[in-house]
Design a protein around this motif. Sequence first.
Motif, PDB file in Angstrom:
ATOM      1  N   GLN A 109      31.205 -18.331 -87.235  1.00  0.00           N
ATOM      2  CA  GLN A 109      30.819 -17.355 -86.217  1.00  0.00           C
ATOM      3  C   GLN A 109      30.324 -16.052 -86.838  1.00  0.00           C
ATOM      4  O   GLN A 109      30.177 -15.046 -86.159  1.00  0.00           O
ATOM      5  CB  GLN A 109      32.014 -17.067 -85.305  1.00  0.00           C
ATOM      6  N   ARG A 139      24.629 -12.296 -80.164  1.00  0.00           N
ATOM      7  CA  ARG A 139      24.913 -13.286 -79.114  1.00  0.00           C
ATOM      8  C   ARG A 139      26.308 -13.883 -79.282  1.00  0.00           C
ATOM      9  O   ARG A 139      27.003 -14.138 -78.292  1.00  0.00           O
ATOM     10  CB  ARG A 139      23.826 -14.363 -79.120  1.00  0.00           C
ATOM     11  N   LEU A 140      26.728 -14.109 -80.507  1.00  0.00           N
ATOM     12  CA  LEU A 140      28.077 -14.608 -80.741  1.00  0.00           C
ATOM     13  C   LEU A 140      29.122 -13.564 -80.344  1.00  0.00           C
ATOM     14  O   LEU A 140      30.162 -13.893 -79.755  1.00  0.00           O
ATOM     15  CB  LEU A 140      28.234 -14.988 -82.214  1.00  0.00           C
ATOM     16  N   ALA A 179      29.379 -13.334 -76.510  1.00  0.00           N
ATOM     17  CA  ALA A 179      30.147 -14.452 -75.969  1.00  0.00           C
ATOM     18  C   ALA A 179      31.644 -14.213 -76.149  1.00  0.00           C
ATOM     19  O   ALA A 179      32.442 -14.471 -75.235  1.00  0.00           O
ATOM     20  CB  ALA A 179      29.727 -15.753 -76.655  1.00  0.00           C
ATOM     21  N   GLN A 205      33.114 -16.202 -73.148  1.00  0.00           N
ATOM     22  CA  GLN A 205      32.332 -17.430 -73.045  1.00  0.00           C
ATOM     23  C   GLN A 205      32.479 -18.257 -74.331  1.00  0.00           C
ATOM     24  O   GLN A 205      32.830 -17.733 -75.387  1.00  0.00           O
ATOM     25  CB  GLN A 205      30.855 -17.104 -72.838  1.00  0.00           C
ATOM     26  N   THR A 206      32.181 -19.510 -74.230  1.00  0.00           N
ATOM     27  CA  THR A 206      32.160 -20.391 -75.397  1.00  0.00           C
ATOM     28  C   THR A 206      30.748 -20.914 -75.574  1.00  0.00           C
ATOM     29  O   THR A 206      30.233 -21.639 -74.710  1.00  0.00           O
ATOM     30  CB  THR A 206      33.135 -21.563 -75.231  1.00  0.00           C
ATOM     31  N   LEU A 207      30.121 -20.541 -76.671  1.00  0.00           N
ATOM     32  CA  LEU A 207      28.767 -21.005 -76.944  1.00  0.00           C
ATOM     33  C   LEU A 207      28.820 -22.304 -77.731  1.00  0.00           C
ATOM     34  O   LEU A 207      29.673 -22.483 -78.602  1.00  0.00           O
ATOM     35  CB  LEU A 207      27.999 -19.966 -77.769  1.00  0.00           C
ATOM     36  N   TRP A 236      19.524 -25.037 -76.620  1.00  0.00           N
ATOM     37  CA  TRP A 236      20.661 -24.162 -76.944  1.00  0.00           C
ATOM     38  C   TRP A 236      20.612 -22.883 -76.117  1.00  0.00           C
ATOM     39  O   TRP A 236      21.628 -22.440 -75.580  1.00  0.00           O
ATOM     40  CB  TRP A 236      20.671 -23.817 -78.431  1.00  0.00           C
ATOM     41  N   ALA A 296      23.314 -21.672 -73.429  1.00  0.00           N
ATOM     42  CA  ALA A 296      23.945 -20.367 -73.632  1.00  0.00           C
ATOM     43  C   ALA A 296      23.658 -19.414 -72.485  1.00  0.00           C
ATOM     44  O   ALA A 296      24.021 -18.237 -72.533  1.00  0.00           O
ATOM     45  CB  ALA A 296      23.470 -19.755 -74.951  1.00  0.00           C
ATOM     46  N   SER A 320      20.550 -18.525 -71.329  1.00  0.00           N
ATOM     47  CA  SER A 320      19.343 -17.721 -71.527  1.00  0.00           C
ATOM     48  C   SER A 320      18.151 -18.389 -70.879  1.00  0.00           C
ATOM     49  O   SER A 320      18.129 -19.599 -70.687  1.00  0.00           O
ATOM     50  CB  SER A 320      19.070 -17.533 -73.021  1.00  0.00           C
TER      51      SER A 320
END
Length: 452
Positions: free
Chosen positions: A332, A365-366, A369, A374-376, A442, A446, A448
């Motif tokens: 991550q 973005r990580l 989340a 959130q969990t990507l 992806w 996610a 987007s």
Amino acid sequence: MAQTLNIVGGGMAGAEAAWQAAEAGIDVVLHEMRPKVATFAHRTGDLAEMVCSNSFRSDDDEQNAVGLLHWEMRAAKGLIMEMATRHRLPAGGALAVDRDPFAASVTERLRNHPKIRVESTEITSLPTDGHWIVATGPLTSGALAEAIRAETGQDALAFFDAIAPIVHFDSIDLSKAWMQSRYDKGETEEERTAYLNCPMDKATYDAFIDALLAADKAEFHDGETAQYFDGCLPIEVMAERGRETLRHGPMKPVGLTNPHQPEVKPHAVVQLRRDNKLGTLYNIVGFQTKMKYGAQADVLRMIPGLENARFARLGGIHRNTFLKSPVLLDGQMRLRSRPNIRFAGQITGVEGYVESAAMGLLAARLAVAEITGQTLPPVPETTAMGALVTHITGGADAKTFQPMNVNFGLFPPVTGLKAGRRGRKDRYKAYTDRAKADWTAWLSAAGSTVPA
């Protein structure tokens, strides 16, 4: 309770990270020590200042890995790519950028964003709480670099990065030089004449190499050993590897015809690329150098067409630090010993403006989340983004880890190509087709929206 994301460093990675997080609705504090604390290479206090080349390299998203990375960042609505495209200069198939308006536009967009506060502060220690991204780049301040070393218990690796000279266009002798992109590449006349070429015959080339090897060079501190990134080697180092090295590298004469002597094939060619929109400044392509200033000017004026060159900036060399990311960062991009801190940009061991900005985009973005619960899904390693982050967070051998540009060698091989379609062009197209589909999926997973 709203949580703030703190970002240290306002270069390519930090600027992109701030934009991505703010656009996702997160409050951002962007800490940039300039202009209060200067660096060797920066000239301004602008965010995303380009300090070396003004090129984002190839914009070909079907046959080139960095062009694919451009496409992925545009699909993710990246600010750096938006502004680079807005301020692009003719450069054949490359994405060259008018550096000052580019940085000014990025700065204006970030400073005017309601979710971003830019603070001119130097961060000298690693924070123990809160959400942070450290994107301080190759010129991390001494105090923060020492704090990182103290925390990790490992020496940050180091190499030396060199900067190419910039010449005033009106000082170039156009009776000797001419305008042409290699192989006349480009869709418009402006693109096909994006480079300025200075030809050398064999005698001139040999004399130039002799002078280059004999010139006074910058010296390093006692005990320092230079480790250069192969993509940014000083021209003297290339010449030391063999007298023909430059002639097969940045001075290769292929794909060019001298209109002043069309029947004579140059032995070598020095290329210059426009450095600003006005066309008043040109940088010498691939001519990063560690020559001392006096010797540098004398040697460069041996190039036909540059005998009376005036330099807006001479080349230079500086120390560049980066983490041993494969052992220090998790998947991550978090520091294993302090998971509240992510790292992004060149300090992680990616090389280049685009790669740095891409890792800023991904780190943000990580972080978003994580902040929002959130969990990507994992970033597919079949994409340019995924290939890079996989490389720096465990895919590379930590013992031999060195700064790396994005390249198709980092991608999992494409299988199932039909017989007769296994050449490099077909293979690269297969890589990019697969990457675009996987990156689009992806981004959708996610949450987007990919622009049409």
